[in-house]
Enzyme design. Structure first.
Site, PDB file in Angstrom:
ATOM      1  N   SER A 159      62.057   9.458   2.051  1.00 37.07           N
ATOM      2  CA  SER A 159      61.678   7.908   2.014  1.00 37.07           C
ATOM      3  C   SER A 159      62.786   7.183   1.513  1.00 37.07           C
ATOM      4  CB  SER A 159      60.321   7.637   0.812  1.00 37.07           C
ATOM      5  OG  SER A 159      60.395   6.312   0.543  1.00 37.07           O
ATOM      6  N   TYR A 172      56.576   8.948  -7.508  1.00 39.14           N
ATOM      7  CA  TYR A 172      56.832   8.975  -5.919  1.00 39.14           C
ATOM      8  C   TYR A 172      58.264   8.927  -5.462  1.00 39.14           C
ATOM      9  CZ  TYR A 172      56.399   7.773  -0.895  1.00 39.14           C
ATOM     10  OH  TYR A 172      56.752   7.948   0.524  1.00 39.14           O
TER      11      TYR A 172
END
Ligand code: NAP
Length: 255
Positions: A159, A172
């Site tokens: 990401s 995350y």
């Protein structure tokens, strides 16, 4: 992030993944489901890994309805799985296929968007476990099967927040930084093997439950559907990216 090989510009032939066995985690919904359907549509035998049997059966049925090669289902909850569960999966894949040609680590959880100062420790541990440690453990147990393949691809999901820190993305973001590190480390270790490549792919923003959780007020129509993002996955999981390893790619142009 994309280098001389750009998976975004690849258009897969109809039978490009024929003869390949490709396992996908989080194949039950979102991006994983879309990639599983696309892999089967391009003739791969797909192993659908996830925690929800009903949802996996629905994807299995959809593959069959579209005339794809028969898929298989492996129920594995990455939050709870123990060593024997991983071993059981490896044994089942060995018995059914004898090898593995692709492994897409797509399953993931967001956790919460919270300052590090206040981040809940059990949530931190769960996110790091599902997004990073489980991907490591699954790769480790499946490596012997990947090494049997003449051209195997391990693909991790990264990401933007795993490349450049962003406030409040907490566990995350840190898990995705870990994924980038795992990709590079494993790729370097397997370079001498030569037949197992290891890369990471960032899907970018997509119309899924996770994106909705992160940005609840966002206009959904402005987001690309997962189905429109599958080509770079096919490129990296299939023969097009043979010899490409240790790289981190993007599905979408940077904004
Ligand atoms: P999603 O729709 O929430 O799907 C997540 C998938 O992971 C689901 O199949 C889910 O299974 C599975 N999963 C979650 N916890 C699991 C567990 N404990 N055991 C097994 N499977 C589990 O999210 P998505 O947007 O498709 O995300 C897919 C990947 O892309 C993730 O790695 C995410 O970090 C990455 N990503 C997404 C975006 C985006 O904008 N969407 C952007 C960058 C990166 P269930 O169906 O059972 O819940």
């Amino acid at each position: 992030m994309n280098g001389p090989f750009d998976p975004r510009s690849h258009a897969a032939r109809a039978d490009e993944l024929a003869g390949r066995v490709i396992a996908i985690t989080g194949a039950s919904s979102g991006i994983g489901r879309a990639v599983a359907l696309a892999c089967a549509q391009h003739a791969a035998e797909v192993v659908l890994i996830g925690r929800n049997t009903q949802k996996l059966e629905a994807v299995h049925a959809e593959i069959a309805a579209r005339g794809g090669p028969e898929a298989s289902i492996a129920v594995l909850d990455l939050e709870k799985a123990l060593a024997r569960d991983y071993d059981g999966l490896a044994e089942a894949l060995l018995a059914r296929y004898g090898r593995l040609d692709g492994l897409l680590h797509n399953a993931g959880v967001l956790g919460t968007l919270t300052p590090i100062e206040h981040y809940d420790v059990p949530t931190w541990c769960r996110v790091l476990h599902v997004n990073l440690t489980a991907a490591f453990a699954l790769t480790q147990v499946l490596l012997p099967l990947l090494k049997v393949s003449r051209d195997a691809s391990v693909l991790f999901t990264t990401s933007n927040v795993g490349r450049r820190g962003r406030a409040y993305w907490g566990a995350y973001a840190v898990s995705k930084f870990g994924i980038e590190g795992l990709t590079q480390t494993l790729a370097a270790e397997l370079e001498t093997v030569g037949t197992v490549r290891v890369n990471a792919l960032n899907p970018g923003r997509a119309r899924t439950r996770m994106r909705r959780q992160a940005f609840p007020a966002e206009e959904l129509d402005s987001l690309p559907l997962p189905e429109t993002l599958t080509s770079p996955y096919l490129a990296l999981l299939g023969p097009a990216a043979r010899g490409v390893t240790g790289m981190s790619f993007d599905c979408q142009p940077s904004r």
